[in-house]
Design a protein around this motif. Structure first.
Motif, short mmCIF file in Angstrom:
data_model
loop_
_atom_site.label_atom_id
_atom_site.label_comp_id
_atom_site.label_asym_id
_atom_site.label_seq_id
_atom_site.Cartn_x
_atom_site.Cartn_y
_atom_site.Cartn_z
N PHE A 186 0.98 -4.53 -1.94
CA PHE A 186 0.62 -4.39 -3.36
C PHE A 186 1.67 -4.25 -4.37
N ALA A 187 2.45 -3.09 -4.12
CA ALA A 187 3.55 -2.65 -5.01
C ALA A 187 4.55 -4.07 -5.13
N ASN A 188 4.82 -4.78 -4.00
CA ASN A 188 5.88 -5.70 -4.32
C ASN A 188 5.07 -7.10 -4.77
N LYS A 189 3.96 -6.99 -5.25
CA LYS A 189 3.22 -8.29 -5.50
C LYS A 189 3.00 -9.54 -4.71
N SER A 190 2.70 -9.12 -3.29
CA SER A 190 2.43 -10.26 -2.40
C SER A 190 1.06 -9.92 -2.15
N CYS A 191 0.30 -9.20 -2.74
CA CYS A 191 -1.06 -8.65 -2.56
C CYS A 191 -1.88 -8.53 -4.13
N SER A 192 -2.69 -9.29 -4.57
CA SER A 192 -3.27 -9.09 -5.75
C SER A 192 -4.12 -7.92 -6.02
N VAL A 193 -4.99 -7.95 -5.04
CA VAL A 193 -6.01 -7.02 -5.43
C VAL A 193 -6.14 -5.96 -4.26
N LEU A 194 -6.37 -4.68 -4.74
CA LEU A 194 -6.42 -3.49 -3.89
C LEU A 194 -7.73 -2.64 -3.81
N VAL A 195 -8.66 -2.70 -2.92
CA VAL A 195 -9.74 -2.09 -2.85
C VAL A 195 -9.71 -0.58 -2.38
N ALA A 196 -10.17 0.20 -2.94
CA ALA A 196 -9.81 1.73 -2.77
C ALA A 196 -10.76 2.73 -2.78
N THR A 197 -10.58 3.79 -2.06
CA THR A 197 -11.41 4.79 -2.34
C THR A 197 -10.54 5.85 -3.13
N ASP A 198 -11.20 6.92 -3.95
CA ASP A 198 -10.41 7.69 -4.66
C ASP A 198 -9.45 8.63 -3.99
N VAL A 199 -9.79 8.94 -2.78
CA VAL A 199 -8.95 10.00 -1.85
C VAL A 199 -7.84 9.32 -1.34
N ALA A 200 -8.15 7.93 -1.01
CA ALA A 200 -7.07 6.94 -0.41
C ALA A 200 -6.05 6.63 -1.46
N ALA A 201 -6.48 6.46 -2.93
CA ALA A 201 -5.62 6.32 -3.97
C ALA A 201 -4.62 7.35 -4.34
N ARG A 202 -4.95 8.50 -4.15
CA ARG A 202 -4.19 9.62 -4.51
C ARG A 202 -2.69 9.60 -4.34
N GLY A 203 -1.96 9.69 -5.34
CA GLY A 203 -0.43 9.66 -5.36
C GLY A 203 -0.18 8.13 -5.40
N LEU A 204 -0.81 7.11 -5.61
CA LEU A 204 -0.68 5.83 -5.82
C LEU A 204 -0.10 5.39 -7.20
N ASP A 205 1.02 5.20 -7.24
CA ASP A 205 1.91 4.98 -8.63
C ASP A 205 2.19 3.65 -8.60
N ILE A 206 1.76 2.62 -8.93
CA ILE A 206 1.84 1.23 -9.10
C ILE A 206 2.39 0.88 -10.57
N LYS A 207 3.68 0.54 -10.63
CA LYS A 207 3.83 0.16 -12.18
C LYS A 207 3.24 -1.33 -12.56
N GLU A 208 3.04 -1.36 -13.70
CA GLU A 208 2.65 -2.61 -14.26
C GLU A 208 1.17 -2.73 -13.78
N LEU A 209 0.37 -1.81 -13.41
CA LEU A 209 -0.84 -2.38 -12.85
C LEU A 209 -1.90 -2.98 -13.99
N GLN A 210 -2.22 -4.22 -13.93
CA GLN A 210 -2.75 -4.86 -15.21
C GLN A 210 -4.33 -4.53 -15.37
N ALA A 211 -4.80 -4.20 -14.06
CA ALA A 211 -6.39 -4.00 -14.23
C ALA A 211 -6.86 -2.90 -13.27
N VAL A 212 -7.99 -2.36 -13.57
CA VAL A 212 -8.64 -1.44 -12.81
C VAL A 212 -10.11 -1.75 -13.07
N ILE A 213 -11.00 -1.89 -11.97
CA ILE A 213 -12.08 -2.14 -11.77
C ILE A 213 -12.89 -1.10 -11.00
N ASN A 214 -14.02 -0.52 -11.77
CA ASN A 214 -15.11 0.33 -11.15
C ASN A 214 -16.09 -0.41 -10.53
N TYR A 215 -16.01 -0.56 -9.24
CA TYR A 215 -17.28 -1.41 -8.45
C TYR A 215 -18.50 -0.45 -8.55
#
Length: 462
Positions: free
Chosen positions: A288-317
């Motif tokens: 995901f960080a190196n742009k070879s995957c476009s969409v990451l589906v995540a829970t809040d706990v799993a995404a903690r500490g996630l720091d992806i530069k230039e993230l274009q969109a967040v979707i709240n399912y």
């Protein structure tokens, strides 16, 4: 408003020069507010979101206090996740690269204990780690904090949310009482105030507005039928075509189901949740960080500490119950002056959550319609990069520059066609533009890296 420059601070000229070489000239708001106090040796409690420059703030502070000739642990940074610890370690190493023989060591779970213990036998100046693994080293006496000058609690609210309160208390019990304690948190609940009162001495309180006020982030809400949420996500991805998107779900089951449905529709998607093994989690985050995957589906706990530069969109399912969690989710997009999108789905039964967000942010929700979207398979918006896996890493003395050199010098691939390179202990990943992937794969398979041949293959997800 004119922002102060790093040269205005009482820093060593070599540090100022190195900071400038990293592309930093002016202080971010959190750095301008906190660094003068940090450099004076005061305890600081700072409220600022991820991506605000807080790592450089405490990193520059602790580097300024190091006695490199004294090969003992003088600074400890505790982080909620291994990913954040790795990012913090990397940034501190960059900030300190002008200092010869400095050692920054990462101590996190999910990797073998023994190599960390062996590395500690040779000493270190700065430790960055997760509470559980740091506690383990302290209890087994492979780590000592007798000479600690600076303790940093990074994303302290997340560590408390994850149940690390007792671990943090135990780790701090090993540290000298006469020390500088820096506490950074995106939110400021009572638990953080209590933590500060327990472990800080007359702390200076610094608060940078963590709420988005338009400009850098567009927030849109979409009313949906609960049974049509996945269709709505597909529509939003197809309509906005963001290059990188995190879709937040409230449960692991939802996370897996949504990722599977989107993958069946042809989207480039990965799931990130607590049931993943560490090696699989690493691979997901790398792609995901190196742009070879476009969409990451995540829970809040799993995404903690996630720091992806230039993230274009967040979707709240599905919207979270707590508006602070909403702010933390959407704060990952629209950083550093870049435009970002925060798109939220809401069923009629969840309108009270929108009201809570409106009250918390002091805004009126902007509602948009969603057109019907058919979930049928067709390849959609291929990511710009492909990931190649290399059967060699730090243990084989392979560095990012060795991989880049093999691709540019041997294969003649332009450096601009090579993306992020991640080197782990026993393997490495390199992102290459989709157009050059076959050429790069052939080059690394048939050629040599540092005089040796290694197994190389395309990531099984690409």
């Amino acid at each position: 408003m004119n922002r102060p420059e790093f040269s205005s601070l009482p820093l060593k000229p070599a540090l100022i020069e190195n900071i400038a070489s990293l592309g930093y000239t002016h202080l971010t708001p959190i750095q301008a507010e906190s660094l003068p106090h940090i450099l004076e040796g005061k305890d600081v409690i700072a409220q600022a979101k991820t991506g605000s420059g807080k790592t450089a703030a405490f990193g520059i502070g602790l580097i300024s206090r190091l006695d490199v000739g004294h090969f003992k642990v003088q600074a400890l940074v505790l982080c909620p996740t291994r990913e954040l610890a790795d990012q913090v370690s990397k940034e501190i190493r960059q900030l300190a690269r002008f200092i010869p023989n400095i050692k920054v060591l990462s101590l996190c779970g999910g990797v073998p204990f023994a190599p960390q213990r062996d590395s500690l036998l040779h000493g270190a100046h700065v430790i960055v780690g997760t509470p559980g693994r740091v506690q383990e080293h302290l209890q087994k006496h492979s780590l000592r904090l007798d000479d600690l000058h600076v303790l940093v609690l990074d994303e302290a609210d997340r560590m408390l949310d994850m149940g690390f309160a007792e671990l943090i208390t135990d780790v701090i019990s090993y540290a000298p009482s006469h020390r500088q304690t820096l506490l950074f948190s995106a939110t400021y609940p009572d638990a953080i105030r209590n933590l500060s009162q327990s472990y800080q001495f007359k702390p200076v309180s610094v608060s940078i507005d963590t709420r988005h006020h338009g400009g850098d982030l567009l927030q849109h809400f979409h009313r949906v039928d609960s049974s049509k949420r996945v269709h709505a996500v597909g529509y939003l991805l197809a309509y906005h075509r963001p290059e990188s998107t995190v879709v937040f779900c409230n449960t692991k089951r939802e996370c897996q189901d949504v990722a599977g449905s989107l993958a069946n529709c042809g989207f480039s998607v990965q799931a990130l949740h607590g049931d993943l093994e560490q090696k699989d989690r690493d691979q997901v985050l790398v792609r995901f960080a190196n742009k070879s995957c476009s969409v990451l589906v995540a829970t809040d706990v799993a995404a903690r500490g996630l720091d992806i530069k230039e993230l274009q969109a967040v979707i709240n399912y599905e919207l979270p119950w707590d508006p602070e969690v909403y702010v933390h989710r959407i704060g990952r997009s629209g950083r550093a002056g870049k435009k970002g999108l925060a798109l939220s789905l809401c069923a009629d039964a969840e309108l009270d959550r929108v009201k809570a967000i409106e009250d918390y942010l002091g805004i009126a929700a902007d509602w948009d319609d969603i057109a019907p979207f058919k979930l049928s398979y067709e390849p959609r918006f291929h990511p710009p990069m492909i990931t190649l896996w290399i059967d060699a890493g730090r243990k084989q003395k392979v560095r990012p520059g060795d991989i880049l050199g093999a691709l540019t010098a041997t294969a003649g691939i332009a450096a601009g066609e090579v993306g992020k390179i991640d080197v782990f202990d026993k393997h490495a990943y390199v992102a290459v533009s989709r157009q050059q992937a076959d050429k790069a794969l052939a080059c690394l398979r048939d050629g040599k890296i540092k005089g040796r041949r290694y197994n190389v293959h395309q990531s099984r997800w690409d």
